[in-house]
Design an enzyme around this catalytic site. Sequence first.
Site, short mmCIF file in Angstrom:
data_model
loop_
_atom_site.label_atom_id
_atom_site.label_comp_id
_atom_site.label_asym_id
_atom_site.label_seq_id
_atom_site.Cartn_x
_atom_site.Cartn_y
_atom_site.Cartn_z
N ARG A 48 0.84 -1.21 0.00
CA ARG A 48 0.00 0.00 0.00
C ARG A 48 0.88 1.25 0.00
O ARG A 48 0.59 2.23 -0.70
CB ARG A 48 -0.93 0.01 1.22
CG ARG A 48 -2.19 -0.82 1.04
CD ARG A 48 -3.18 -0.60 2.18
NE ARG A 48 -2.72 -1.17 3.42
CZ ARG A 48 -2.97 -2.43 3.82
NH1 ARG A 48 -3.68 -3.23 3.06
NH2 ARG A 48 -2.53 -2.88 4.98
N PHE A 105 -10.60 -6.41 -6.72
CA PHE A 105 -10.61 -7.20 -5.47
C PHE A 105 -10.27 -6.26 -4.30
O PHE A 105 -9.41 -6.56 -3.48
CB PHE A 105 -9.61 -8.37 -5.50
CG PHE A 105 -9.79 -9.32 -6.65
CD1 PHE A 105 -10.76 -10.33 -6.59
CD2 PHE A 105 -9.01 -9.23 -7.79
CE1 PHE A 105 -10.92 -11.22 -7.65
CE2 PHE A 105 -9.18 -10.11 -8.85
CZ PHE A 105 -10.13 -11.11 -8.78
N ASP A 136 -15.31 -4.96 -6.23
CA ASP A 136 -15.29 -6.19 -5.44
C ASP A 136 -16.65 -6.85 -5.58
O ASP A 136 -17.65 -6.20 -5.91
CB ASP A 136 -15.02 -5.86 -3.97
CG ASP A 136 -14.53 -7.06 -3.17
OD1 ASP A 136 -13.31 -7.16 -2.92
OD2 ASP A 136 -15.37 -7.91 -2.78
N ALA A 194 -14.86 -9.61 -10.75
CA ALA A 194 -13.69 -8.88 -11.24
C ALA A 194 -13.50 -9.04 -12.75
O ALA A 194 -13.26 -8.06 -13.46
CB ALA A 194 -12.45 -9.39 -10.52
N ASP A 225 -5.42 -7.72 -6.55
CA ASP A 225 -5.02 -8.50 -5.36
C ASP A 225 -6.12 -9.50 -5.00
O ASP A 225 -6.89 -9.29 -4.07
CB ASP A 225 -4.75 -7.55 -4.19
CG ASP A 225 -4.44 -8.30 -2.90
OD1 ASP A 225 -3.88 -9.41 -2.98
OD2 ASP A 225 -4.75 -7.77 -1.81
N CYS A 227 -1.62 -14.38 -3.08
CA CYS A 227 -1.49 -14.88 -1.70
C CYS A 227 -1.64 -16.41 -1.71
O CYS A 227 -1.99 -17.01 -0.71
CB CYS A 227 -2.54 -14.23 -0.80
SG CYS A 227 -4.21 -14.60 -1.28
N1 SAH Z 1 -6.94 -6.23 -1.80
C1 SAH Z 1 -7.63 -6.35 -0.54
C2 SAH Z 1 -7.80 -7.76 -0.12
C3 SAH Z 1 -8.47 -8.65 -1.14
S1 SAH Z 1 -9.23 -10.04 -0.43
C4 SAH Z 1 -6.94 -5.52 0.53
O1 SAH Z 1 -5.79 -5.11 0.31
O2 SAH Z 1 -7.55 -5.27 1.57
C5 SAH Z 1 -10.08 -10.67 -1.78
C6 SAH Z 1 -11.35 -9.91 -2.13
O3 SAH Z 1 -11.79 -10.46 -3.36
C7 SAH Z 1 -12.50 -10.05 -1.17
O4 SAH Z 1 -12.93 -8.79 -0.78
C8 SAH Z 1 -13.60 -10.77 -1.96
O5 SAH Z 1 -14.89 -10.24 -1.70
C9 SAH Z 1 -13.22 -10.46 -3.37
N2 SAH Z 1 -13.61 -11.41 -4.41
C10 SAH Z 1 -13.55 -12.76 -4.39
N3 SAH Z 1 -13.90 -13.27 -5.58
C11 SAH Z 1 -14.18 -12.22 -6.39
C12 SAH Z 1 -14.57 -12.08 -7.75
N4 SAH Z 1 -14.75 -13.14 -8.54
N5 SAH Z 1 -14.75 -10.84 -8.25
C13 SAH Z 1 -14.56 -9.75 -7.47
N6 SAH Z 1 -14.18 -9.82 -6.18
C14 SAH Z 1 -14.00 -11.04 -5.65
#
Ligand code: SAH
Length: 390
Positions: free
Chosen positions: A201, A217, A239, A273, A293, A333
């Site tokens: 970040r 995401f 998201d 996404a 992410d 991750c």
């Molecule tokens: N980048 C974030 C953490 C991401 S966690 C941070 O730094 O805080 C992963 C996220 O992906 C979650 O919020 C989940 O709701 C979302 N997610 C999971 N599958 C998804 C999809 N197919 N499309 C969009 N979002 C998705």
Amino acid sequence: MRDGHPWVFENSIREVNRQGIAGDVAVLFDRKNRFLAVGLFDPESPIRVRILSAESPAKIGVELFRTRLSEALELRRPLVDDPETTGLRILSGEGDRMPGLVLDQYGDGLVLKCYTPAWLPWLDELREAIGDRLPSRVLAYLPSRGVSSSAATPDPLRSPALLAGPPLDDGLEFLEGGLRYRAHPFVGHKTGFYLDQRENRARVRELARGQRVLNVFSYTGGFSLAAAAGGAPRVLSTDLSEPALREAERHFELNAGIEAVRSSAHESRTGDAFEVMEALDTAGDRFGMVVVDPPSFAREKGQEAGALRAYGKLTQLALKLLEPGGILVQASCTARIDAETFFLSVLNTARSADRSLEVLAQTGHPLDHPVRHPEGEYLKCLFGRVPTAS
Ligand code: SAH
């Protein structure tokens, strides 16, 4: 194990002198009956013993937990001493020789998360040691999914609980690089926030000036707020989760006192996404930075190839949305895919798309997420610039 690996699998144990229950102290000896290590027994898990000490037959209890906390605080000294950052992981399980246990600090609140029922009989001792080393207003307890559903877990410990402090209606507020964030331990992911992305970040904040930023995401908008604070005039968070996006909006409101955040236009879009990125491309939207992410794509063995394909697809979509000279920030991750494989796959995808990336950085684990065994290494992130003329 003599090299410091924290797990002993069920199939590597030759003989057990008596059957124990979850959380019993296990003392391990080699074939020649020499002392090996002490740890916590877990009869339900293939990881039968988690090692707490391999140097000497240390007694498991308050004193050892205090020592581990002191060691962990010392390792994190630069973060602990930074008044602008009050959100950090204090204990990172195996990485801090407290396997299966996480302790996160968010301002004046602490969240203790157990990933094995073996820790449950030790909660009182843990609380005592934590109280000595890190006095706090709030202490929340979280069981992992596995702990919640384990037959070894007593009923009251199957659900999250507040062990000390007032109700957490508004979450726990903390600072990161002077920005105000909120974690929601009882409804959020992990312990309520992705502390592990702190350094990434900060880098986004440094690189975002003047850029239109897309955060895919986004969860609660950690990267979005950092980009805005760094001078991104427009930020789009997307998201699947609507509550997460509402919280992203609130993060912007919470930081409206900061000029750069106030003057940044933040929008959010709920959806998948892949679909959202396709739609943005069709509409001709372009960005100076795209952050990708996603959640782990390969939780189980055998899913690695599918995960790499999904990463590749995300890279392709993000590249289409980047203006010439724009920056791709792509993280993974997934512990089952190692850093080298991930970086190569992003770079190769970019080359095949005729947008070879200039690598600005390849990052791994931050200071407060130390790694001591290969399975613990999960986080990697690539910062790359697409060519200015393409
Ligand atoms: N980048 C974030 C953490 C991401 S966690 C941070 O730094 O805080 C992963 C996220 O992906 C979650 O919020 C989940 O709701 C979302 N997610 C999971 N599958 C998804 C999809 N197919 N499309 C969009 N979002 C998705």
